[in-house]
Design a protein around this motif. Structure first.
Motif, mmCIF file in Angstrom:
data_model
loop_
_atom_site.group_PDB
_atom_site.id
_atom_site.type_symbol
_atom_site.label_atom_id
_atom_site.label_comp_id
_atom_site.label_asym_id
_atom_site.label_seq_id
_atom_site.Cartn_x
_atom_site.Cartn_y
_atom_site.Cartn_z
ATOM 1 N N PRO A 112 22.029 34.677 38.301
ATOM 2 C CA PRO A 112 23.178 33.694 38.003
ATOM 3 C C PRO A 112 23.541 33.080 39.182
ATOM 4 O O PRO A 112 23.227 33.479 40.319
ATOM 5 C CB PRO A 112 24.242 34.700 37.484
ATOM 6 N N ARG A 113 24.398 31.868 38.886
ATOM 7 C CA ARG A 113 25.088 31.133 39.897
ATOM 8 C C ARG A 113 25.715 31.993 41.018
ATOM 9 O O ARG A 113 26.544 33.119 40.667
ATOM 10 C CB ARG A 113 26.016 30.133 39.766
ATOM 11 N N PRO A 114 25.349 31.950 42.356
ATOM 12 C CA PRO A 114 26.028 32.542 43.413
ATOM 13 C C PRO A 114 27.485 32.528 43.349
ATOM 14 O O PRO A 114 28.319 33.790 43.622
ATOM 15 C CB PRO A 114 25.497 32.483 44.831
ATOM 16 N N TRP A 115 28.070 31.559 43.077
ATOM 17 C CA TRP A 115 29.631 31.282 42.974
ATOM 18 C C TRP A 115 30.187 32.393 41.739
ATOM 19 O O TRP A 115 31.533 32.910 42.230
ATOM 20 C CB TRP A 115 30.219 30.087 42.906
ATOM 21 N N LEU A 116 29.606 32.440 40.836
ATOM 22 C CA LEU A 116 30.065 33.288 39.687
ATOM 23 C C LEU A 116 29.972 34.752 40.210
ATOM 24 O O LEU A 116 30.965 35.336 39.911
ATOM 25 C CB LEU A 116 29.031 33.107 38.388
ATOM 26 N N VAL A 117 29.032 35.033 40.583
ATOM 27 C CA VAL A 117 28.655 36.622 41.210
ATOM 28 C C VAL A 117 29.921 36.884 42.047
ATOM 29 O O VAL A 117 30.335 37.818 42.168
ATOM 30 C CB VAL A 117 27.340 36.738 41.728
ATOM 31 N N THR A 118 30.089 35.977 43.125
ATOM 32 C CA THR A 118 31.148 36.090 44.171
ATOM 33 C C THR A 118 32.515 36.118 43.495
ATOM 34 O O THR A 118 33.417 36.831 43.776
ATOM 35 C CB THR A 118 30.925 34.915 45.112
ATOM 36 N N LEU A 119 32.689 35.378 42.400
ATOM 37 C CA LEU A 119 34.046 35.436 41.779
ATOM 38 C C LEU A 119 34.207 36.758 41.000
ATOM 39 O O LEU A 119 35.449 37.542 40.924
ATOM 40 C CB LEU A 119 34.108 34.204 40.752
ATOM 41 N N VAL A 120 33.149 37.088 40.422
ATOM 42 C CA VAL A 120 33.232 38.756 39.739
ATOM 43 C C VAL A 120 33.338 39.528 40.874
ATOM 44 O O VAL A 120 34.391 40.528 40.427
ATOM 45 C CB VAL A 120 31.968 38.967 39.026
ATOM 46 N N TYR A 121 32.790 39.763 41.780
ATOM 47 C CA TYR A 121 33.006 40.586 42.849
ATOM 48 C C TYR A 121 34.518 40.587 43.465
ATOM 49 O O TYR A 121 35.069 41.546 43.549
ATOM 50 C CB TYR A 121 32.064 40.410 43.992
ATOM 51 N N LEU A 122 34.972 39.302 43.877
ATOM 52 C CA LEU A 122 36.350 39.209 44.590
ATOM 53 C C LEU A 122 37.414 39.713 43.011
ATOM 54 O O LEU A 122 38.435 40.299 43.508
ATOM 55 C CB LEU A 122 36.640 37.929 44.735
ATOM 56 N N LEU A 123 36.936 39.305 42.156
ATOM 57 C CA LEU A 123 38.009 39.726 40.933
ATOM 58 C C LEU A 123 38.169 41.204 40.648
ATOM 59 O O LEU A 123 39.305 41.854 40.613
ATOM 60 C CB LEU A 123 37.781 39.119 39.425
ATOM 61 N N LEU A 124 36.974 41.910 40.696
ATOM 62 C CA LEU A 124 37.008 43.451 40.611
ATOM 63 C C LEU A 124 37.420 44.147 41.759
ATOM 64 O O LEU A 124 38.117 45.106 41.822
ATOM 65 C CB LEU A 124 35.447 43.999 40.553
#
Length: 130
Positions: free
Chosen positions: A21-33
């Motif tokens: 999946p798009r790296p920005w999406l994975v980064t967003l999920v990581y930061l939100l968690l």
């Protein structure tokens, strides 16, 4: 040893473009968690302290009396619980960071990556924390 910075930068950009999946999406999920948890613990620490300080001023302003022993025992217990929760949140963040690094290294190496790579560190949590 010389590094070709331009070539490395172009390779990194290409890895990010083909990432799924798009790296920005994975980064967003990581930061939100991670950041949402740390923020929630931080609010859990500061909000009761702020409310207690306001209540303490209101009680003292009306001639109320608070037992120092009871107040210090309650504040000591509260502090211990909050330190425990904060440490737990930091350990969670550390384990999640390992998963995020696993994701980014897989992306760089051209491996197939998934969002579940973020949770890679949980089966290694004991080793990561040590």
């Amino acid at each position: 040893m010389e590094y070709d910075r331009v070539r490395i930068k172009l390779a990194a950009k290409a890895a990010v473009r083909r990432g799924s999946p798009r790296p920005w999406l994975v980064t967003l999920v990581y930061l939100l968690l991670t950041q949402a948890l740390v923020s929630a613990v931080s609010m859990a620490v500061t909000l009761p302290v702020t409310l207690a300080a306001g209540a303490n001023l209101a009680i003292r302003g009306h001639g109320g009396h608070i037992s120092r022993g009871a107040a210090s025992a309650a504040s000591g217990l509260f502090l211990a619980v909050m330190v425990f929760l904060y440490l737990l949140a930091m350990l969670f963040t550390l384990v999640m960071q390992t998963g995020y690094l696993h994701y980014t290294m897989g992306l760089w190496r051209g491996r197939r990556t998934e969002i579940k790579d973020l949770f890679f560190g949980f089966h290694l949590a004991g080793r990561i924390i040590c």
